[in-house]
Design an enzyme around this catalytic site. Sequence first.
Site, PDB file in Angstrom:
ATOM      1  N   TYR A  81       0.827  -1.342   0.107  1.00  0.00           N
ATOM      2  CA  TYR A  81      -0.144  -0.210   0.090  1.00  0.00           C
ATOM      3  C   TYR A  81       0.909   1.277   0.027  1.00  0.00           C
ATOM      4  CZ  TYR A  81      -3.739  -3.102   1.561  1.00  0.00           C
ATOM      5  OH  TYR A  81      -4.714  -4.345   1.121  1.00  0.00           O
TER       6      TYR A  81
ATOM      7  N   ASP B  14      -2.627 -18.209   2.319  1.00  0.00           N
ATOM      8  CA  ASP B  14      -3.753 -18.797   1.611  1.00  0.00           C
ATOM      9  C   ASP B  14      -4.470 -19.926   2.708  1.00  0.00           C
ATOM     10  OD1 ASP B  14      -1.316 -19.838   0.962  1.00  0.00           O
ATOM     11  OD2 ASP B  14      -1.972 -20.613  -0.884  1.00  0.00           O
TER      12      ASP B  14
END
Length: 360
Positions: free
Chosen positions: A146, A227
């Site tokens: 970000y 994940d």
Amino acid sequence: MEKNITVIKGDGIGPEVVNEAIKVLDAVAKKYHHTFHYTDILMGGCSIDAYGVPLTDEAIATAQSGDAVLLGSIGGNTTTSPWYKLPPDHRPEAGLLKIRKALGLFANLRPAYLYPELAEACPLKESTSAKGFDMVIVRELTGGLYFGEHTTKEINGELVAHDNLVYSESEIRRIAKRGFEIAMKRRKKVTSVDKANVLDSSRLWRKVVSEVAQDYPEVEVENMLVDNAAMQLVKDPAQFDVVLTENMFGDILSDEASMVTGSIGMLASASLRADSFGMYEPSGGSAPDIAGKNIANPIAQILSAAMMLRYSFNMDEEADAIEAAIKQVIAEGYRTFDIYKEGNHKVSTSEMGDLIVNRL
Ligand code: NAD
């Protein structure tokens, strides 16, 4: 004690729920003989409307001069609000990124706790929710994807976008330390989440976390790929104590953890730096769909105020009292609409605030 609190009510439900948190803080101040001074600043859409920018330098200076920031939430409907026709660095959320950076807030704490009385609201299988869970996601907040360089260029006749993901050893070390310190006060387990099978930044993350772990021999450490972590959060959330992760993975996993508790309106968050200063806000957004109706759940905001007392003002007893009052009100069956089930007493935002003050 005397404390200066910078208040950012923000947009949407922000002002409604912050007012309830202030009501509770005032009751705490009275009971425990503290004085809280509040200074309001604007951030987000309301600041764009007033000053043309989501956060002014004056507002940052005010926040920097206080002892802590109590933030509601910012932003509007991202499809219909004119704020989202502005360039990205002028939109409401730019104010949030700017203030986190300016205040040096690098550690975001998001507790996800399942209240036994609200287990029904948990969307997981009953056999999973029956075990309960109590975890805190510790997310790095000022590095990673970000904050890297973002570009979109035309190359060979088509647009190509780049987002840079950068982490330094020192950035990883300071958040890892925070994570281990928090684990020492809890059940002494850290799950460090990364994508070390693919990303260099994650391999560095794993190396530094294992170095920091040497200083905390009592803490059990495990590494988990992101994940798998996303799956485990819905399969067996009770296994987690402290989940330590980088900015983007933490953004996604903390929302997932919020959802499995059953209500975003019940979850607080804190953004901290190395000293006692912090910014405290609910995990959810500004909920424009329910703003102005006096129906939003103020508990996340009130729990954020309790976290402020605990982490910035060292007022553990006062924070415990707020948390106990909330548990009592929930146990008595009072619910805002988002957590309401037949047989409960449905209450408004302000009624919920009054009940909590009353049980303090
Ligand atoms: P949201 O969290 O605002 O809302 C998601 C859903 O949860 C909505 O149905 C909403 O009504 C409900 N909800 C949220 N808080 C609630 C509460 N206290 N009580 C009852 N119900 C509640 O997320 P969104 O709709 O994706 O985003 C809305 C705006 O908020 C956007 O502009 C977004 O950018 C912004 N946002 C701000 C922050 C922040 O200020 N830190 C964080 C996330 C999103």
